[in-house]
Scaffold this active site. Structure first.
Site, short mmCIF file in Angstrom:
data_model
loop_
_atom_site.label_atom_id
_atom_site.label_comp_id
_atom_site.label_asym_id
_atom_site.label_seq_id
_atom_site.Cartn_x
_atom_site.Cartn_y
_atom_site.Cartn_z
N ARG A 1 8.81 4.64 1.52
CA ARG A 1 9.60 5.14 2.65
C ARG A 1 10.19 6.53 2.38
O ARG A 1 10.68 7.16 3.31
CB ARG A 1 10.71 4.15 3.01
CG ARG A 1 10.18 2.91 3.71
CD ARG A 1 11.29 2.05 4.29
NE ARG A 1 10.80 1.02 5.15
CZ ARG A 1 10.59 -0.26 4.79
NH1 ARG A 1 10.84 -0.64 3.55
NH2 ARG A 1 10.13 -1.14 5.65
N GLN B 1 14.84 -8.98 -3.65
CA GLN B 1 13.51 -9.57 -3.44
C GLN B 1 13.00 -10.22 -4.73
O GLN B 1 12.44 -11.33 -4.72
CB GLN B 1 12.54 -8.48 -2.98
CG GLN B 1 11.07 -8.89 -3.03
CD GLN B 1 10.16 -7.83 -2.45
OE1 GLN B 1 10.07 -7.68 -1.25
NE2 GLN B 1 9.46 -7.08 -3.28
N SER C 1 9.66 5.19 -3.60
CA SER C 1 9.52 4.25 -2.50
C SER C 1 8.55 4.85 -1.49
O SER C 1 8.57 6.07 -1.26
CB SER C 1 10.88 4.04 -1.83
OG SER C 1 10.72 3.45 -0.55
N HIS D 1 4.42 1.76 -8.02
CA HIS D 1 3.44 0.66 -7.91
C HIS D 1 2.48 0.68 -9.10
O HIS D 1 2.13 -0.36 -9.65
CB HIS D 1 2.58 0.83 -6.65
CG HIS D 1 3.31 0.70 -5.36
ND1 HIS D 1 3.52 1.77 -4.53
CD2 HIS D 1 3.85 -0.38 -4.75
CE1 HIS D 1 4.16 1.36 -3.46
NE2 HIS D 1 4.38 0.07 -3.56
N GLY E 1 0.80 -1.21 0.00
CA GLY E 1 0.00 0.00 0.00
C GLY E 1 0.84 1.27 0.00
O GLY E 1 2.03 1.25 -0.28
N ASP F 1 13.47 -3.40 -5.72
CA ASP F 1 13.77 -4.41 -4.69
C ASP F 1 14.37 -5.61 -5.42
O ASP F 1 13.74 -6.66 -5.55
CB ASP F 1 12.48 -4.77 -3.94
CG ASP F 1 11.89 -3.56 -3.25
OD1 ASP F 1 12.53 -3.04 -2.34
OD2 ASP F 1 10.80 -3.11 -3.64
N GLN G 1 7.77 -9.51 7.84
CA GLN G 1 9.00 -9.08 7.18
C GLN G 1 9.63 -7.87 7.89
O GLN G 1 10.60 -7.30 7.40
CB GLN G 1 8.79 -8.81 5.69
CG GLN G 1 7.88 -7.65 5.35
CD GLN G 1 7.50 -7.65 3.87
OE1 GLN G 1 6.72 -8.47 3.40
NE2 GLN G 1 8.05 -6.70 3.11
O1 PAF Z 1 7.74 -5.20 -2.03
C1 PAF Z 1 6.79 -5.18 -1.22
O2 PAF Z 1 6.00 -4.23 -1.15
C2 PAF Z 1 6.63 -6.35 -0.26
O3 PAF Z 1 7.87 -6.86 0.14
C3 PAF Z 1 5.71 -7.47 -0.82
C4 PAF Z 1 6.31 -8.11 -2.06
C5 PAF Z 1 4.35 -6.90 -1.12
C6 PAF Z 1 5.55 -8.58 0.24
O4 PAF Z 1 4.98 -8.09 1.41
#
Ligand code: PAF
Length: 285
Positions: free
Chosen positions: A188, A154, A186, A38, A32, A151, A62
């Site tokens: 953040r 990830q 981001s 996004h 979110g 990321d 996480q």
């Molecule tokens: O990248 C993110 O926002 C999170 O790490 C994800 C992939 C939604 C998992 O919680």
């Protein structure tokens, strides 16, 4: 109004209807507080699939106890308005209670890839991501899922778990979306003060300049040390890592000529941790 549900049975019913109609399902998992980065993932999913599901879930597993789970920015109403404008078909909004049993005990751990870089200072992080992403994949059953290259570690962890667990899902990595001054978008970034926001774009600038020198054949050790110094001089309060790694295995590279390279960094600006990465392509040096 956009369709939303927090109910797993309702999600499964809708997915089942789409599957019955032979439609291809795309998925973008998020936490979110959506920004253009996004929304670029959502647009990519819309281009690749007939129906797109976006999940919004700030995943507690996480975050370490000292990290920013409680203060992580949230704006559900704003997020839904943005997703509706993009043409998202369904937003899945699970809660902590519906995602994890109180005695949840099963974890997905991607060994090796999860252990270096961000895994050093955030040892819990990739286990939490891999577990929640696997659970979300099991719930949404997408044909294709889109993740941001911002990321990068990830993205590789998710690709590997999909391969190793035989999940029939195509994982698409989407290039990092940046502010006009180069700062990677981001959620953040919302934590940055005006002064920190002024300093923050130096991360991308220094990574790009370092990547260009590496691409021209410079030795990694000296360049990475110079980048570390340049980041501190630019005003970052701490450099967690700046590393030249193989773009697929994340194995350290001594020179860009040894394989397809990726330059990755994590830095701190006051209380905010920022990550970014760029490709290192010898032919573009
Ligand atoms: O990248 C993110 O926002 C999170 O790490 C994800 C992939 C939604 C998992 O919680």
């Amino acid at each position: 109004m956009i369709a939303t549900t927090g109910d797993l049975e309702e999600l499964r019913r809708q997915i089942g209807l789409w599957r019955g109609d032979g439609l291809k399902i795309g998925f973008v998992p998020t936490m979110g507080y959506l920004h253009d980065g996004h929304l670029a993932l959502v647009r990519r999913a819309l281009a690749l699939a007939d129906r797109v599901v976006v999940s919004i879930f700030v995943n507690p597993t996480q975050f370490a106890p000292h990290e920013d789970f409680e203060r992580y920015p949230r704006d559900e109403r704003g997020d839904l308005a943005k997703l509706e404008r993009e043409g998202t078909h369904l937003v899945y909004l699970p809660t902590r209670e519906t995602m994890y049993f109180p005695d949840h005990a099963t974890w997905v751990t991607v060994e090796g890839l999860s252990e270096g870089l961000c895994g050093i200072t955030r040892p819990h992080f990739f286990r939490g991501v891999a577990t929640v992403v696997t659970k979300l994949f099991n719930r949404v059953q997408p044909d294709v899922a889109v993740f941001g290259e911002k990321d990068y570690q990830q993205l590789l962890v998710v690709r590997r778990l999909v391969r190793d667990l035989d999940l029939p899902i195509e994982i698409v990595g989407h290039p990092t979306v940046r502010e006009p001054d180069g700062l990677a978008m981001s959620s953040r970034n919302a934590y940055l003060s005006a002064e920190e926001r002024r300093i923050a774009p130096a991360l991308f600038r220094i990574l790009r300049e370092t990547a260009a020198r590496l691409a021209r054949g410079a030795e990694a050790a000296a360049e990475l040390e110079a980048a570390r110094q340049a980041l501190l001089e630019a005003g970052f309060t701490r450099v967690e890592y700046v590393e030249l790694r193989h773009a697929e295995t994340l194995a350290p590279l001594e020179r860009a000529s040894e394989g397809e390279g990726r330059l990755l960094a994590a830095v701190h600006l006051g209380g905010t941790r920022l990550i970014d990465n760029v490709p290192v392509r010898p032919d573009e040096g």
